[in-house]
Design an enzyme around this catalytic site. Sequence first.
Site, PDB file in Angstrom:
ATOM      1  CB  SER A  31      -0.854   0.062   1.275  1.00 53.04           C
ATOM      2  OG  SER A  31      -1.964  -0.732   1.153  1.00 53.04           O
ATOM      3  CG  HIS A  62      -3.487  -1.837  -3.496  1.00 56.36           C
ATOM      4  ND1 HIS A  62      -2.694  -2.923  -3.254  1.00 56.36           N
ATOM      5  CD2 HIS A  62      -3.621  -1.196  -2.317  1.00 56.36           C
ATOM      6  CE1 HIS A  62      -2.354  -2.938  -1.984  1.00 56.36           C
ATOM      7  NE2 HIS A  62      -2.911  -1.906  -1.393  1.00 56.36           N
ATOM      8  CG  HIS A  84      -5.068  -7.137   0.689  1.00 55.68           C
ATOM      9  ND1 HIS A  84      -5.127  -6.217  -0.345  1.00 55.68           N
ATOM     10  CD2 HIS A  84      -3.953  -6.851   1.400  1.00 55.68           C
ATOM     11  CE1 HIS A  84      -4.081  -5.411  -0.246  1.00 55.68           C
ATOM     12  NE2 HIS A  84      -3.357  -5.775   0.794  1.00 55.68           N
ATOM     13  CE1 TYR A  86      -8.766  -5.399   2.132  1.00 57.56           C
ATOM     14  CE2 TYR A  86      -6.856  -6.135   3.383  1.00 57.56           C
ATOM     15  CZ  TYR A  86      -7.432  -5.266   2.483  1.00 57.56           C
ATOM     16  OH  TYR A  86      -6.679  -4.263   1.925  1.00 57.56           O
ATOM     17  CD  GLU A  87      -8.754  -6.742  -2.276  1.00 58.15           C
ATOM     18  OE1 GLU A  87      -9.206  -6.126  -3.249  1.00 58.15           O
ATOM     19  OE2 GLU A  87      -7.574  -7.105  -2.187  1.00 58.15           O
ATOM     20  CB  ALA A 114       1.494  -0.197   4.565  1.00 58.71           C
ATOM     21  CG  MET A 212      -4.789  -6.206   7.412  1.00 56.04           C
ATOM     22  SD  MET A 212      -6.142  -5.109   6.968  1.00 56.04           S
ATOM     23  CE  MET A 212      -6.185  -4.023   8.409  1.00 56.04           C
ATOM     24  CB  SER A 213      -0.543  -8.357   2.798  1.00 58.52           C
ATOM     25  OG  SER A 213       0.536  -7.527   3.193  1.00 58.52           O
ATOM     26  CG  ASN A 236      -0.389   2.495  11.361  1.00 58.92           C
ATOM     27  OD1 ASN A 236      -0.191   1.990  10.241  1.00 58.92           O
ATOM     28  ND2 ASN A 236      -0.935   1.821  12.348  1.00 58.92           N
ATOM     29  CG  HIS A 248      -6.312   2.917   3.474  1.00 63.75           C
ATOM     30  ND1 HIS A 248      -5.288   1.998   3.562  1.00 63.75           N
ATOM     31  CD2 HIS A 248      -6.520   3.093   2.139  1.00 63.75           C
ATOM     32  CE1 HIS A 248      -4.895   1.650   2.340  1.00 63.75           C
ATOM     33  NE2 HIS A 248      -5.628   2.301   1.467  1.00 63.75           N
TER      34      HIS A 248
HETATM   35  N1  HPA Z   1      -2.710  -2.877  11.327  1.00 61.40           N
HETATM   36  C1  HPA Z   1      -2.943  -3.732  10.298  1.00 61.40           C
HETATM   37  N2  HPA Z   1      -2.567  -3.479   9.057  1.00 61.40           N
HETATM   38  C2  HPA Z   1      -1.912  -2.319   8.814  1.00 61.40           C
HETATM   39  C3  HPA Z   1      -1.657  -1.391   9.833  1.00 61.40           C
HETATM   40  C4  HPA Z   1      -2.077  -1.692  11.156  1.00 61.40           C
HETATM   41  O1  HPA Z   1      -1.871  -0.923  12.119  1.00 61.40           O
HETATM   42  N3  HPA Z   1      -0.994  -0.340   9.254  1.00 61.40           N
HETATM   43  C5  HPA Z   1      -0.885  -0.642   7.938  1.00 61.40           C
HETATM   44  N4  HPA Z   1      -1.433  -1.835   7.662  1.00 61.40           N
END
Ligand code: HPA
Length: 273
Positions: A31, A62, A84, A86-87, A114, A212-213, A236, A248
Amino acid sequence: MNAVEAKLNACYENIRKLTDFEPRVAIVLGSGLGDFAENIKAVCAVSYRDIEGFPHSTVQGHKGQFIFGYIGDVPVVAMQGRVHYYEGYAMTDVVLPIRLMRRLGAQTLILTNAAGGINFDFSCGDLMIIKDHISSFAPSPLLGENIESLGTRFPDMTAVYEPALCEKLAECGKKLGIALREGVYLQTTGPQYESPAEIRMFRSLGADAVGMSTVCEAIAARHCGYKICGISCITNLAAGMSGKPLSHEEVKETADRVGRNFSALLTDFISTL
Ligand code: HPA
């Protein structure tokens, strides 16, 4: 033939009608990190939508294409955008691109993402070399009948992230004056961000970053015989650590800000492969 293998074969035939390029290195851009693709001397691009049956990403930021070309003398294929779990795709679809790039010739895989920083020493904007992972919170991509043409039923996961590649990455960081962290990445299914209690649990389990990947891709990649390395961009601090809600937008903003260092590191690293 197994349906997963049949789909992989069909996608391979499809893409071979569009290009005969043989990459040596495959790169998955996370991402907000897709701009790295501008550093590739591109030979051609193939949109995921042009490959019949190929899963395509629905996530903002993306792009959804393969870029084939060169970094220095190294033939590469980069995924601008991944799919992903989750999609709503099956795990076997999520890892199909990884298997496909291996079929196309790639021997080394660079996974990027990310991620939220869990380690208290990490700051927003840090880059982390992935040394190991925790897959226990997402289904395995290898569930179901084993595809013998790809790999063994019970693949070893002792050293998924090739120590020699991790070392090389660390050396490139030093040479370029880019500080690099090292740590363990944990994959959740998402799409919701974690709760602060979950982050405390993940920290106590030994995770340094969460996302998440990547882990499912690394498992499938290990299964089919790639050399693997991974880089997380800590976009983050994980839930409950900064007092702010997660978004996001923040993830994309930080990835954008770090993009230049990320691209410099990756370009230098790949040219040594
Ligand atoms: N959690 C899960 N996935 C992420 C995060 C997070 O804090 N930051 C970027 N992708």
